[in-house]
Design a protein around this motif. Structure first.
Motif, mmCIF file in Angstrom:
data_model
loop_
_atom_site.group_PDB
_atom_site.id
_atom_site.type_symbol
_atom_site.label_atom_id
_atom_site.label_comp_id
_atom_site.label_asym_id
_atom_site.label_seq_id
_atom_site.Cartn_x
_atom_site.Cartn_y
_atom_site.Cartn_z
ATOM 1 N N LYS A 101 -6.402 8.642 6.370
ATOM 2 C CA LYS A 101 -5.623 8.072 5.266
ATOM 3 C C LYS A 101 -4.742 6.932 5.755
ATOM 4 N N ASN A 102 -4.165 7.076 6.942
ATOM 5 C CA ASN A 102 -3.355 5.988 7.504
ATOM 6 C C ASN A 102 -4.193 4.727 7.694
ATOM 7 N N TYR A 143 -11.676 14.425 5.066
ATOM 8 C CA TYR A 143 -10.423 14.803 4.417
ATOM 9 C C TYR A 143 -10.237 16.328 4.364
ATOM 10 N N GLN A 169 -6.967 3.918 6.044
ATOM 11 C CA GLN A 169 -7.334 3.373 4.740
ATOM 12 C C GLN A 169 -6.166 2.634 4.092
ATOM 13 N N LEU A 170 -4.974 3.168 4.223
ATOM 14 C CA LEU A 170 -3.808 2.541 3.605
ATOM 15 C C LEU A 170 -3.530 1.157 4.192
ATOM 16 N N LEU A 172 -5.390 3.469 -4.488
ATOM 17 C CA LEU A 172 -5.999 3.323 -3.167
ATOM 18 C C LEU A 172 -7.518 3.314 -3.277
ATOM 19 N N GLN A 173 -8.072 4.231 -4.051
ATOM 20 C CA GLN A 173 -9.522 4.287 -4.193
ATOM 21 C C GLN A 173 -10.067 3.021 -4.861
ATOM 22 N N SER A 220 0.810 -1.215 0.000
ATOM 23 C CA SER A 220 0.000 0.000 0.000
ATOM 24 C C SER A 220 0.842 1.263 0.000
ATOM 25 N N TYR A 224 -10.254 -0.991 9.533
ATOM 26 C CA TYR A 224 -11.088 -0.441 8.461
ATOM 27 C C TYR A 224 -12.285 -1.356 8.194
ATOM 28 N N ALA A 240 -7.833 14.045 8.447
ATOM 29 C CA ALA A 240 -7.387 13.579 7.132
ATOM 30 C C ALA A 240 -6.183 12.652 7.243
ATOM 31 N N GLU A 241 -5.212 13.036 8.053
ATOM 32 C CA GLU A 241 -4.002 12.220 8.183
ATOM 33 C C GLU A 241 -4.309 10.877 8.837
ATOM 34 N N GLU A 244 -3.054 7.590 -5.401
ATOM 35 C CA GLU A 244 -4.391 7.895 -4.886
ATOM 36 C C GLU A 244 -5.448 7.092 -5.635
#
Length: 448
Positions: free
Chosen positions: A271-272, A261, A274-275, A221-222, A213, A281, A267-268, A218
């Motif tokens: 994103k962590n 976001y 999601q990654l 990831l989506q 990951s 998640y 946001a940070e 981007e």
């Protein structure tokens, strides 16, 4: 070939049953998890046709001698194997049972899968001469859609006697490679038992499959998140959640993530999470779906309520980085002992810290902060961080706590449709108080 297998431990029984079914050709395994009752071990041994092997895995608190006597009343020399973490001397009446039949055996647990297999074969194969085949474990095909590299060999089953390797250890694959099996109505691929034992394959813990990951764009990831949502929705639809509700929750998740976001601190963290695409998640996304399903059955699924619960679901564990500690729901869970004092302190503080983090964010309702603050509370008042009794919890918090517990249990059991009655019975026993009871009364419609 007929094997009777008694084991009160659900998780171990599920794994060992698969081992037994794959050790010999054309083997039938009859299982029991309780001693007495119409479906209990004693009744099954009495009324079913004779077995070739009786395997009992139990602690000394189980009256194993009753089971042993039942097998002897049949008048045949049935092989009887007792396995336990305790010494044989702690089982009343079982002294010397090994000398009564050369096929009888006692085995001290734990035991490796290969040793388990050899012990079963030793008791059965000399007199049956059946061809031994490799033992495999099946893995749902949809798990493979989420990853791109296999760390062990993967097989497809052609018949009861033949497995063919389709993915080599260390090789990569893509969605197209997996979809061709779906088109052929293949629901599972297989890995060897020793690999299964090493990797402990479940929906949220599949380290025999991986991806990188940190190198994702981007767009990648989506795309990966889209696959994840599709997989998780497919799993949860199998237990009765409606597609309409699952789609509604996913739409709300997307809207809330886009809002989050726009807020730098969130946001940070988001994103962590999601990654990683791990248990945290999965659990968050699935909890949002179940919250929506409960709201539907309570006839309370307004847009406002949906967004509050979905937002709480997505954000409630956002400050936790260790997915394993997220599987712990109670302050009394013995698994907490494996964590340091500092890690335990951080875990107990995360509801308060996350609630404070989102308090004052303009697009987040104060009710969302309250739900997150209360999501580890219990009906009896022995939860954390504030030990609130059920009468002090909001109805939205009660909905969230029930959904949270339901998802947690289903993730442990890989969303097995056959386990849903058991899960509901546990929830009813745990949450039949105050507002929790009205939530369960509505949610129980899922079983109808």
């Amino acid at each position: 070939m007929r094997i009777f297998y008694f084991d009160p431990d659900d998780k171990r029984r599920q794994v060992q049953t698969v081992y037994l079914e794959n050790i010999l050709n054309e083997v039938e395994v009859e299982v029991a998890s309780q001693l007495a009752g119409p479906l209990g071990a004693l009744a099954k041994l009495e009324h079913h046709t004779p077995f070739d092997l009786v395997l009992v895995v139990a602690p000394p608190s189980i009256a194993v001698f009753e089971l042993y006597q039942q097998t002897q009343q049949k008048g045949t020399r049935v092989a009887f194997i007792l396995m336990s973490e305790h010494s044989l001397s702690t089982f009343a009446g079982m002294e010397g049972f090994q000398s009564q039949n050369p096929k009888n055996d006692y085995v001290q647990l734990p035991i490796a899968p290969t040793d388990f297999r050899e012990i079963i074969l030793k008791s059965l194969s000399p007199s049956y001469g059946q061809r031994v085949i490799p033992a495999f474990q099946k893995v749902r095909l949809i798990h493979f859609l989420r990853f791109s590299k296999a760390l062990c060999n993967v097989y497809v089953k052609l018949s009861n006697h033949k497995y063919v390797k389709v993915i080599n250890a260390g090789s990569t694959f893509d969605r197209h490679d997996i979809e061709k099996y779906r088109e052929k109505k293949v629901s599972h691929l297989y890995i060897r038992n020793d690999d299964f034992e090493r990797f402990q394959v479940t929906i949220h813990e599949t380290p025999f499959l991986t991806f990188q990951s940190d190198k994702m764009s981007e767009a990648d990831l989506q795309k990966c998140l889209g696959n994840t949502h599709a997989i998780l929705k497919e799993m949860i639809l199998e237990i009765g959640i409606t597609r309409e509700i699952a789609d509604l929750a996913e739409k709300s998740v997307d809207e809330i993530v886009n809002l989050a976001y726009q807020q730098q601190d969130l946001a940070e963290l988001l994103k962590n999470m999601q990654l990683r695409l791990d248990y945290i998640y999965d659990h968050s996304f699935l909890t949002s779906i179940v919250c929506c399903e409960i709201l539907k059955h309570m006839h309370w699924n307004t847009e406002d309520k949906v967004k509050k619960l979905v937002m709480a679901a997505i954000l409630h564990d956002i400050k936790i980085s260790d997915p394993n500690i997220c599987k712990i729901d109670s302050s009394l869970d013995t698994r907490l002992q494996s964590y340091s004092t500092q890690e335990r302190k951080a875990f107990f503080a995360h509801p308060m810290e996350t609630s404070l983090l989102i308090t004052g964010v303009d697009f987040i309702s104060p009710e969302v902060a309250s739900i997150i603050l209360q999501h580890h509370e219990t009906p009896e008042g022995d939860g954390f961080p504030n030990g609130l009794h059920h009468s002090k919890l909001s109805l939205l918090s009660c909905i969230f706590i029930v959904a949270h517990a339901f998802v947690q249990k289903n993730l442990e059991l890989d969303f097995d449709p056959d386990q849903q009655n058991k899960i509901f019975e546990e929830l009813i026993k745990r949450f039949s108080l105050g507002s929790f009871k009205s939530v369960l009364d509505a949610f129980s419609n899922l079983r109808a």
